[in-house]
Design an enzyme around this catalytic site. Structure first.
Site, PDB file in Angstrom:
ATOM      1  N   HIS A  27       0.923  -1.281  -0.024  1.00 46.53           N
ATOM      2  CA  HIS A  27      -0.035   0.019  -0.034  1.00 46.53           C
ATOM      3  C   HIS A  27       1.026   1.251   0.051  1.00 46.53           C
ATOM      4  O   HIS A  27       1.544   1.641   1.041  1.00 46.53           O
ATOM      5  CB  HIS A  27      -0.874  -0.017   1.268  1.00 46.53           C
ATOM      6  CG  HIS A  27      -1.798   1.180   1.383  1.00 46.53           C
ATOM      7  ND1 HIS A  27      -1.828   1.898   2.611  1.00 46.53           N
ATOM      8  CD2 HIS A  27      -2.924   1.378   0.508  1.00 46.53           C
ATOM      9  CE1 HIS A  27      -2.736   2.843   2.351  1.00 46.53           C
ATOM     10  NE2 HIS A  27      -3.507   2.375   1.122  1.00 46.53           N
ATOM     11  N   HIS A  69      -1.220  10.102  -3.068  1.00 44.24           N
ATOM     12  CA  HIS A  69      -2.448   9.432  -2.426  1.00 44.24           C
ATOM     13  C   HIS A  69      -3.583  10.523  -2.758  1.00 44.24           C
ATOM     14  O   HIS A  69      -4.715  10.090  -2.674  1.00 44.24           O
ATOM     15  CB  HIS A  69      -2.353   9.048  -1.099  1.00 44.24           C
ATOM     16  CG  HIS A  69      -3.586   8.729  -0.661  1.00 44.24           C
ATOM     17  ND1 HIS A  69      -4.111   7.484  -1.019  1.00 44.24           N
ATOM     18  CD2 HIS A  69      -4.493   8.934   0.590  1.00 44.24           C
ATOM     19  CE1 HIS A  69      -5.224   7.230  -0.347  1.00 44.24           C
ATOM     20  NE2 HIS A  69      -5.362   7.922   0.460  1.00 44.24           N
TER      21      HIS A  69
END
Length: 332
Positions: A27, A69
């Site tokens: 991630h 992100h």
């Protein structure tokens, strides 16, 4: 203690889809150890041998896919110090307001909250002497880096890009999906057998990618809560049996928030889990963190819940080494 109710409920669903070894998705790279999405975080993640490394994608002002992100810069970079006058009326700094050359002037640091405190206090500590290591990377840089590491290490670690806020980008005059598809074509990655999943929170864009833009790779519909305002989708509907049926017409899987799969008070699985399995959808929940555990669980219990009881097909984790170690121990 994880209740046996979960096993009882799930036993009847296991015949609905073959359960392969779960995949490990790094991630934002090895974000539990180094600033997220930076090239050092990618290199470290690759050395931990996950199945995929994630890239969240936004656009620069000059239409370059960069790996961040958020559409904002202020929580993970020093943009307020370098370009203090460039914030919008809401006080935020937006990646799309900066050219790639300007973005490259910024330093990436660990994520900070509204009080400028590090969100995960025990993660990488910045001392100022190595700030040049951590820069915003382009998607193209990460494609080439992972490809070369795969070649030199004899591995086949895949890409797992997410298209962030496509409606926001279109409102700003940029079509992130078209630019993304052109990048896939450039590297001959738009193939059904490409080691890649593409993900998006916007179901309108998920359908567009498959039906209009001709995406051939694996495709995952991310699921949020309506209060997060990730898109104008009704996520309660998308999590319903009918919503999942619509998702299954274009996507290969779902990426739910882990609490959407299990009630942590009773530790019983939700209907979403069983309905998704009934549709044959892969289930890749987010995010398993050793330093942000689900309620009432330690790390070992969280792993057992995720893989042994919920039997998901993969998981997003900030700690790909720890998850891989657990899965390898189960194979012995």
């Amino acid at each position: 203690m994880i209740r046996t109710l979960i096993a009882t409920v799930l036993l009847s669903t296991l015949s609905l889809a073959a359960i392969a070894r779960p995949v490990v998705i790094a991630h934002r790279g090895a974000s539990g150890y180094l600033p997220e999405h930076t090239l050092p975080a990618v290199i470290l993640a690759h050395g931990m041998s996950p199945d995929f490394i994630e890239q969240d994608l936004v656009l620069s002002k000059d239409g370059v896919l960069v790996v961040l992100h958020d559409i904002h810069l202020d929580t993970v970079t020093n943009v307020a110090e370098v370009f203090p006058a460039r914030k919008r009326a809401d006080g935020r700094f937006y990646a799309i307001d900066f050219t790639l050359a300007e973005l490259k002037q910024l330093t990436v640091h660990e994520r900070r909250d509204a009080q400028n405190q590090q969100v995960f206090a025990n993660r990488y500590q910045h001392n100022g002497s190595n700030s040049d290591l951590f820069k915003i990377a382009t998607f193209e840089q990460q494609i080439n880096l992972i490809s070369e590491l795969n070649r030199s290490r004899g591995t086949n670690i895949g890409l797992y890009p997410e298209l962030k806020s496509p409606a926001f980008h279109r409102a700003a005059g940029q079509d992130i999906s078209q630019i993304f598809m052109a990048m896939l074509e450039k590297y001959k990655l738009n193939q059904a057998d490409a080691n890649m999943f593409v993900q998006c929170f916007d179901f309108n864009e998920t359908r567009r990618l498959r039906n209009e833009l001709g995406l051939k790779t694996g495709l995952v519909q991310l699921l949020a809560e309506n209060s997060w305002q990730e898109s104008d989708n009704d996520y309660a509907y998308l999590r319903s049996a009918q919503g999942l049926k619509e998702i299954a017409q274009v996507a290969d899987g779902i990426g739910p928030w882990l609490p959407q799969l299990v009630d942590f008070e009773t530790q019983a699985p939700t209907q979403l889990l069983m309905n998704a399995k009934a549709q044959g959808l892969k289930i890749h929940p987010y995010t398993l963190r050793a330093d942000q555990l689900p309620p009432n669980l330690n790390w070992q219990q969280a792993l057992t819940l995720t893989f042994d009881w919920l039997k998901v097909d993969g998981v997003f984790t900030d700690f790909p080494d720890k998850v891989s170690q657990y899965l390898q121990s189960k194979q012995k």
